[in-house]
Design a protein around this motif. Structure first.
Motif, PDB file in Angstrom:
ATOM      1  N   UNK A   1      31.741  73.893 -13.679  1.00  0.00           N
ATOM      2  CA  UNK A   1      32.863  74.815 -13.844  1.00  0.00           C
ATOM      3  C   UNK A   1      32.589  75.779 -14.986  1.00  0.00           C
ATOM      4  N   UNK A   2      33.133  76.950 -14.856  1.00  0.00           N
ATOM      5  CA  UNK A   2      33.212  77.908 -15.950  1.00  0.00           C
ATOM      6  C   UNK A   2      34.681  78.228 -16.221  1.00  0.00           C
ATOM      7  N   UNK A   3      35.592  77.399 -15.666  1.00  0.00           N
ATOM      8  CA  UNK A   3      37.006  77.747 -15.708  1.00  0.00           C
ATOM      9  C   UNK A   3      37.880  76.771 -16.492  1.00  0.00           C
ATOM     10  N   UNK A   4      37.318  75.702 -17.063  1.00  0.00           N
ATOM     11  CA  UNK A   4      38.136  74.930 -17.990  1.00  0.00           C
ATOM     12  C   UNK A   4      38.345  75.812 -19.224  1.00  0.00           C
ATOM     13  N   UNK A   5      39.378  75.527 -19.999  1.00  0.00           N
ATOM     14  CA  UNK A   5      39.745  76.432 -21.090  1.00  0.00           C
ATOM     15  C   UNK A   5      38.599  76.658 -22.072  1.00  0.00           C
ATOM     16  N   UNK A   6      37.987  75.587 -22.546  1.00  0.00           N
ATOM     17  CA  UNK A   6      36.921  75.742 -23.534  1.00  0.00           C
ATOM     18  C   UNK A   6      35.671  76.368 -22.918  1.00  0.00           C
ATOM     19  N   UNK A   7      35.343  75.995 -21.680  1.00  0.00           N
ATOM     20  CA  UNK A   7      34.183  76.583 -21.006  1.00  0.00           C
ATOM     21  C   UNK A   7      34.395  78.079 -20.806  1.00  0.00           C
ATOM     22  N   UNK A   8      35.612  78.459 -20.414  1.00  0.00           N
ATOM     23  CA  UNK A   8      35.898  79.877 -20.190  1.00  0.00           C
ATOM     24  C   UNK A   8      35.759  80.668 -21.483  1.00  0.00           C
ATOM     25  N   UNK A   9      36.229  80.092 -22.598  1.00  0.00           N
ATOM     26  CA  UNK A   9      36.074  80.756 -23.900  1.00  0.00           C
ATOM     27  C   UNK A   9      34.598  80.937 -24.237  1.00  0.00           C
ATOM     28  N   UNK A  10      33.807  79.892 -24.025  1.00  0.00           N
ATOM     29  CA  UNK A  10      32.365  79.986 -24.291  1.00  0.00           C
ATOM     30  C   UNK A  10      31.725  81.057 -23.410  1.00  0.00           C
ATOM     31  N   UNK A  11      32.106  81.061 -22.135  1.00  0.00           N
ATOM     32  CA  UNK A  11      31.511  81.992 -21.176  1.00  0.00           C
ATOM     33  C   UNK A  11      31.787  83.438 -21.564  1.00  0.00           C
ATOM     34  N   UNK A  12      33.034  83.737 -21.874  1.00  0.00           N
ATOM     35  CA  UNK A  12      33.412  85.110 -22.219  1.00  0.00           C
ATOM     36  C   UNK A  12      32.720  85.560 -23.504  1.00  0.00           C
ATOM     37  N   UNK A  13      32.536  84.649 -24.448  1.00  0.00           N
ATOM     38  CA  UNK A  13      31.928  84.994 -25.729  1.00  0.00           C
ATOM     39  C   UNK A  13      30.407  85.135 -25.652  1.00  0.00           C
ATOM     40  N   UNK A  14      29.769  84.403 -24.722  1.00  0.00           N
ATOM     41  CA  UNK A  14      28.312  84.294 -24.771  1.00  0.00           C
ATOM     42  C   UNK A  14      27.576  84.958 -23.610  1.00  0.00           C
ATOM     43  N   UNK A  15      28.254  85.297 -22.524  1.00  0.00           N
ATOM     44  CA  UNK A  15      27.543  85.754 -21.334  1.00  0.00           C
ATOM     45  C   UNK A  15      28.081  87.100 -20.836  1.00  0.00           C
ATOM     46  N   UNK A  16      27.318  87.710 -19.910  1.00  0.00           N
ATOM     47  CA  UNK A  16      27.718  88.985 -19.326  1.00  0.00           C
ATOM     48  C   UNK A  16      28.746  88.709 -18.224  1.00  0.00           C
ATOM     49  N   UNK A  17      30.000  88.940 -18.538  1.00  0.00           N
ATOM     50  CA  UNK A  17      31.086  88.576 -17.627  1.00  0.00           C
ATOM     51  C   UNK A  17      31.812  89.821 -17.141  1.00  0.00           C
ATOM     52  N   UNK A  18      32.190  89.810 -15.878  1.00  0.00           N
ATOM     53  CA  UNK A  18      32.974  90.914 -15.314  1.00  0.00           C
ATOM     54  C   UNK A  18      34.401  90.823 -15.845  1.00  0.00           C
ATOM     55  N   UNK A  19      34.782  91.779 -16.690  1.00  0.00           N
ATOM     56  CA  UNK A  19      36.094  91.747 -17.330  1.00  0.00           C
ATOM     57  C   UNK A  19      36.960  92.950 -16.958  1.00  0.00           C
ATOM     58  N   UNK A  20      36.519  93.741 -16.003  1.00  0.00           N
ATOM     59  CA  UNK A  20      37.283  94.926 -15.628  1.00  0.00           C
ATOM     60  C   UNK A  20      38.498  94.600 -14.788  1.00  0.00           C
TER      61      UNK A  20
END
Length: 437
Positions: free
Chosen positions: A220-239
């Motif tokens: 998963x990349x969608x648990x709360x802590x994983x999602x925070x890590x993902x947004x901070x560390x990886x190239x994520x689609x945020x548009x």
């Protein structure tokens, strides 16, 4: 051991993904070009600015989500659900569904001849696990006092909370409730986990240590802590684009990775056993390999890792690049990873030398779970003799010299390679062919 002495086939598939919870459902989704991406419902939007995600919304963790089971096993598993995080529950469910699909019940095999190899991401505790303990250590002004934690905070924790987040637990639960006493292994290599687990299961059967292996992954990349890590560390689609078009592998204007969640499992079995049982054979696993490359300063070299693992898996299978019918690509949808992967594929297969499918365009990055969902779709493509289209690659990037399958095609050669890579430069690959006695 020579492959001709002990051939290893796939006799069961279990899957939990944003586009379906069975082989039939996921195949129908890709044929219909139906995306599983939508606005996330599991995360606070005011904290994490994700506008697209791949959620397995129909999975609730209810015992019915685990498929048919022996009544005693079902009773015990129901009790154990409270010590499984969602990631773990999905993994166990995928394994159970694969066992059902293969027609395996307790007693089908000698317990010592069937084992499991299960992969995952790192698992992270949810903040809620500590909430009551933290409250107990606050003074009247809301200030936390650490010195009170051992005596007043820790006693408020669920005593078995740690068991919910141990990455070896999916394999443990599957082994316990299905009496799998053969080789057991748990691996945490993020997105590279599927190919490594397949290699583990493949080698166990070829070496004669088992006749059958449950090989699975959950992520998963969608648990709360994983999602925070993902947004901070990886190239994520945020548009704010439409979620169904947010994941655009190999497209010129790809905005980044779309996070998701999911799990999958396959049953690997000695072909003689499968033929003797008279069960459906989805395909034959010819080879699986892994590689990792990082520079002296620990900077990953994903292109080099992918080239190494592709050449290694081809050599292991005794094949040339021209023998491969198509590639189930990692296809993450980020500017850097897609370019590096495309360059690696061009290096091994030649520029636009093999059709490439990027299934993450349908469901995003499911972490460790993605690669085995992709492999399952590749196996189904072999069975249906049809390549399905990659979504959203409307303007192929010239910097990505690969032949992206944008419209359905016939399978020219019934063998494919599935490849995955992590941001840390770990890569894995597997080659699967149509079953031919």
């Amino acid at each position: 051991m020579d492959r001709s002495e002990r051939r290893v086939v796939i006799t069961g598939i279990g899957v939990l993904s944003p586009i379906g919870r069975s082989p039939q459902e996921i195949w129908e989704a890709v044929v219909a070009r139906r995306s599983g991406l939508a606005r996330p419902t599991c995360l606070p939007r005011d904290v994490i600015p994700l506008r697209a995600a791949g959620e397995v919304r129909e999975f609730t963790g209810n015992i019915k989500d685990f498929g048919e089971m022996d009544k005693e096993a079902q009773k015990n598993l129901r009790k154990a659900l409270k010590v499984m995080c969602r990631e773990c529950q999905m993994g166990v469910a995928a394994g159970q569904l694969a066992l059902n699909d293969a027609g395996i019940r307790i007693g089908t095999f000698e317990p010592e001849r069937i084992g499991t190899s299960f992969g995952s991401d790192y698992m992270v505790s949810e903040p809620q696990e500590f909430l009551e303990g933290i409250k107990a250590c606050l003074d009247g002004d809301g200030v936390f006092h650490f010195e009170r934690w051992a005596g007043e905070g820790m006693p408020r924790l669920f005593p078995l909370w740690l068991l919910k987040y141990l990455p070896n637990m999916p394999a443990s639960h599957l082994a316990i409730y299905n009496d799998l006493r053969g080789p057991s292994n748990s691996l945490t290599l993020r997105e590279a986990s599927p190919g490594v687990c397949l290699a583990d299961g493949l080698n166990a059967i070829r070496a004669g240590r088992a006749d059958c292996m449950v090989v699975g992954v959950t992520g998963t990349r969608l648990s709360l802590m994983k999602a925070l890590h993902t947004v901070q560390q990886e190239e994520v689609a945020l548009g704010d684009e439409e979620p169904t078009t947010a994941c655009r592998p190999f497209d010129r204007v790809r905005p980044g990775m779309v996070p998701g969640e999911g799990a999958a499992a396959v049953i690997l079995e000695d072909s003689r056993s499968a033929v003797g049982r008279g069960v459906k054979i989805y395909g034959e696993v010819l080879a699986a390999a892994s590689a990792a490359v990082a520079g002296r300063h620990c900077v990953a070299d994903r292109k080099a890792a992918l080239i190494l693992v592709l050449r290694a898996v081809l050599k292991q299978a005794g094949m040339r690049p021209s023998d491969i019918g198509f590639v189930m690509a990692h296809g993450l949808g980020t500017q850097s990873c897609d370019r590096e992967e495309a360059e690696a594929l061009a290096e091994v297969f030649g520029p636009r030398g093999v059709p490439v499918i990027a299934a993450k365009s349908y469901f995003g990055n499911l972490g460790a779970g993605a690669g085995l969902v992709e492999l399952a779709l590749g196996v189904l493509a072999l069975n249906h003799k049809q390549l399905f289209a990659t979504l959203n690659c409307d303007d192929p990037d010239p910097a990505c010299p690969v032949d992206v399958v944008r419209e359905p095609r016939e399978v020219a050669r019934p063998v494919f390679v599935n490849v995955n890579v992590t941001p840390q430069g770990q890569a894995s690959a597997a080659i699967v062919a149509a079953w031919n006695e």
